[in-house]
Design a protein around this motif. Sequence first.
Motif, PDB file in Angstrom:
ATOM      1  N   ASP A   7      -1.198  61.956  44.238  1.00  0.00           N
ATOM      2  CA  ASP A   7      -0.505  62.984  45.007  1.00  0.00           C
ATOM      3  C   ASP A   7      -0.413  62.450  46.435  1.00  0.00           C
ATOM      4  OD1 ASP A   7      -0.441  65.376  46.787  1.00  0.00           O
ATOM      5  OD2 ASP A   7      -0.613  66.465  44.903  1.00  0.00           O
ATOM      6  N   GLU A 106       3.461  66.137  33.073  1.00  0.00           N
ATOM      7  CA  GLU A 106       2.848  66.354  34.379  1.00  0.00           C
ATOM      8  C   GLU A 106       1.338  66.157  34.277  1.00  0.00           C
ATOM      9  OE1 GLU A 106       4.239  70.188  35.658  1.00  0.00           O
ATOM     10  OE2 GLU A 106       6.326  69.597  35.430  1.00  0.00           O
ATOM     11  N   GLY A 107       0.798  65.352  35.170  1.00  0.00           N
ATOM     12  CA  GLY A 107      -0.651  65.118  35.175  1.00  0.00           C
ATOM     13  C   GLY A 107      -1.078  63.873  34.421  1.00  0.00           C
ATOM     14  N   HIS A 128       6.755  66.946  38.550  1.00  0.00           N
ATOM     15  CA  HIS A 128       5.598  67.299  39.367  1.00  0.00           C
ATOM     16  C   HIS A 128       5.546  66.521  40.680  1.00  0.00           C
ATOM     17  CE1 HIS A 128       0.941  67.449  39.619  1.00  0.00           C
ATOM     18  NE2 HIS A 128       1.470  68.486  40.237  1.00  0.00           N
ATOM     19  N   ASN A 129       5.068  65.290  40.654  1.00  0.00           N
ATOM     20  CA  ASN A 129       4.910  64.522  41.892  1.00  0.00           C
ATOM     21  C   ASN A 129       5.556  63.142  41.789  1.00  0.00           C
ATOM     22  OD1 ASN A 129       3.452  66.139  43.717  1.00  0.00           O
ATOM     23  ND2 ASN A 129       1.574  65.813  42.556  1.00  0.00           N
ATOM     24  N   PHE A 161      12.890  71.863  40.526  1.00  0.00           N
ATOM     25  CA  PHE A 161      12.329  70.783  39.714  1.00  0.00           C
ATOM     26  C   PHE A 161      12.245  69.466  40.489  1.00  0.00           C
ATOM     27  CE2 PHE A 161      14.458  73.564  36.513  1.00  0.00           C
ATOM     28  CZ  PHE A 161      13.314  73.990  35.859  1.00  0.00           C
ATOM     29  N   TYR A 193       4.854  78.886  45.143  1.00  0.00           N
ATOM     30  CA  TYR A 193       3.526  78.395  45.540  1.00  0.00           C
ATOM     31  C   TYR A 193       3.629  77.286  46.576  1.00  0.00           C
ATOM     32  CZ  TYR A 193       3.654  74.133  42.585  1.00  0.00           C
ATOM     33  OH  TYR A 193       3.946  72.907  42.034  1.00  0.00           O
ATOM     34  N   LYS A 196       4.176  79.084  49.846  1.00  0.00           N
ATOM     35  CA  LYS A 196       2.979  79.797  50.293  1.00  0.00           C
ATOM     36  C   LYS A 196       1.838  78.826  50.639  1.00  0.00           C
ATOM     37  CE  LYS A 196       0.331  83.806  48.815  1.00  0.00           C
ATOM     38  NZ  LYS A 196      -0.983  83.301  48.488  1.00  0.00           N
ATOM     39  N   ASP A 197       1.537  77.935  49.683  1.00  0.00           N
ATOM     40  CA  ASP A 197       0.355  77.078  49.835  1.00  0.00           C
ATOM     41  C   ASP A 197       0.588  75.881  50.749  1.00  0.00           C
ATOM     42  OD1 ASP A 197      -0.638  78.815  48.031  1.00  0.00           O
ATOM     43  OD2 ASP A 197      -0.817  77.428  46.361  1.00  0.00           O
ATOM     44  N   ARG A 231      15.263  67.875  33.287  1.00  0.00           N
ATOM     45  CA  ARG A 231      14.306  68.926  33.650  1.00  0.00           C
ATOM     46  C   ARG A 231      14.660  70.279  33.017  1.00  0.00           C
ATOM     47  NH1 ARG A 231      11.473  65.253  34.291  1.00  0.00           N
ATOM     48  NH2 ARG A 231      11.711  63.862  36.051  1.00  0.00           N
TER      49      ARG A 231
END
Lengths: 306, 142
Positions: A7, A106-107, A128-129, A161, A193, A196-197, A231
């Motif tokens: 990340d 993802e991950g 994701h990243n 996406f 998110y 917000k995050d 996606r």
Amino acid sequence: MKRSLIDICDLSTEEIEEMVDVAKDIMRNPQKYSEKCKGKKLAALFFEPSTRTRLSFEAAMYELGGNVLSVSSADSSSASKGESVADTARIVSCYADIIAMRHPKEGAPLVAAMNASIPVINAGDGGHNHPTQTLADICTVSLEKGRLNNLTVGFCGDLKFGRTVHSLIQALSRYSGNRFILISPEELNLPGYIKKDVIEKNRIEYVQTTSLEQVMPELDILYMTRVQKERFFNEEDYLRLKDSYILTPEKLKSARSDLSILHPLPRVNEISVAIDNDPRACYFKQALYGKYMRMALIMKLLGIEP
Amino acid sequence: MNIDSIKNGIVIDHITAGKGMDIYNLLKLDSLDCSVAIIKNVTSVKMGKKDIIKIDADIPINMDILGYIDPGVTVNIIRGGERVEKRSISLPDRLVNVIFCKNPRCITSTEQELPHIFKLTDPANRVYRCAYCESKASGRGI
């Protein structure tokens, strides 16, 4: 201690700036770096189609004097026999010194990093990243604007996406005075998110809009993205949204003369080819800077001094 | 209503009324062969109503599950009929195999032997996100 890049937040702002400096030095003195990774091997594990990122990693390793072991699709690897990402990572650790992994799930690169004994670089995990694209983007911003703060950045297209958008927003949120303008159809808005995050948590000012034309005069940087077919679960949604934003010379009329247009590429039709020769178009340079940043990153994770 | 006191065991107290059965199920207390009492809607000065679980054996309790489901509970350890320890629970920073990621794009959807790991990203709103794909935990899973 082994270090991976999964990340963009795995790197501090100081580390990113050091790598930008190294990338600039590589551009000036490529010969100085031509044997930095002599005897080292990069395993390029690409379980999802990629041209730019894979070639960029491979070129980066070759230009550092290293070698590349390559898997270019899931079909040509043991993944097609059902081998887990964890096992693949353990096995590849026996043969290579560093892994660059792209995977549709993802991950997956995080799972690889948890199980490999060598550094793992996330070369894109689904929607994701995509941290090395962010390094390319940051390097481009730094070279084009001479700074990473006090910028008005417009993100346009698929902000839902678009993993490169998510990572770049995370990275630029760590610098003061930046302002984001989020331009997308409602269905492809930036996930709540991240607003917000990341954005609100860092007290970054932002505006959400559906009109590119309206905000164009305000922008220092316009980050265009492609609506990616892969996606979508539903082709109808893809067809409905794919042409939402197309950048044309007409739309650029109200833009600043020092605007920088970025795009992670590949482009389909969201930037008219008529813009390619405009001095504000930076997307091809961006791909080149990406290679230098990947060289700086490979050296950093292998513990090789520039 | 009278429930016998326990000699050696555990009393989970201050359970939010209505969550007693959830905790019973999630801690898999049905698999124990000792006496287990679930007392529902007990009058409480602090809470109005609460649930209590009494377990007549000293078993290991998964505090992460308790913390995730109902962080206000207290766990009392009983030895020789006396309370020897009172443990407060807090929201766990990390949950392993307590809840499952439901994102079909997550690596855990295809590699089922992977531990499902969630991290507490927003303590004020009790938000947990998958360590792999960052999807927000939805519901209780398990």
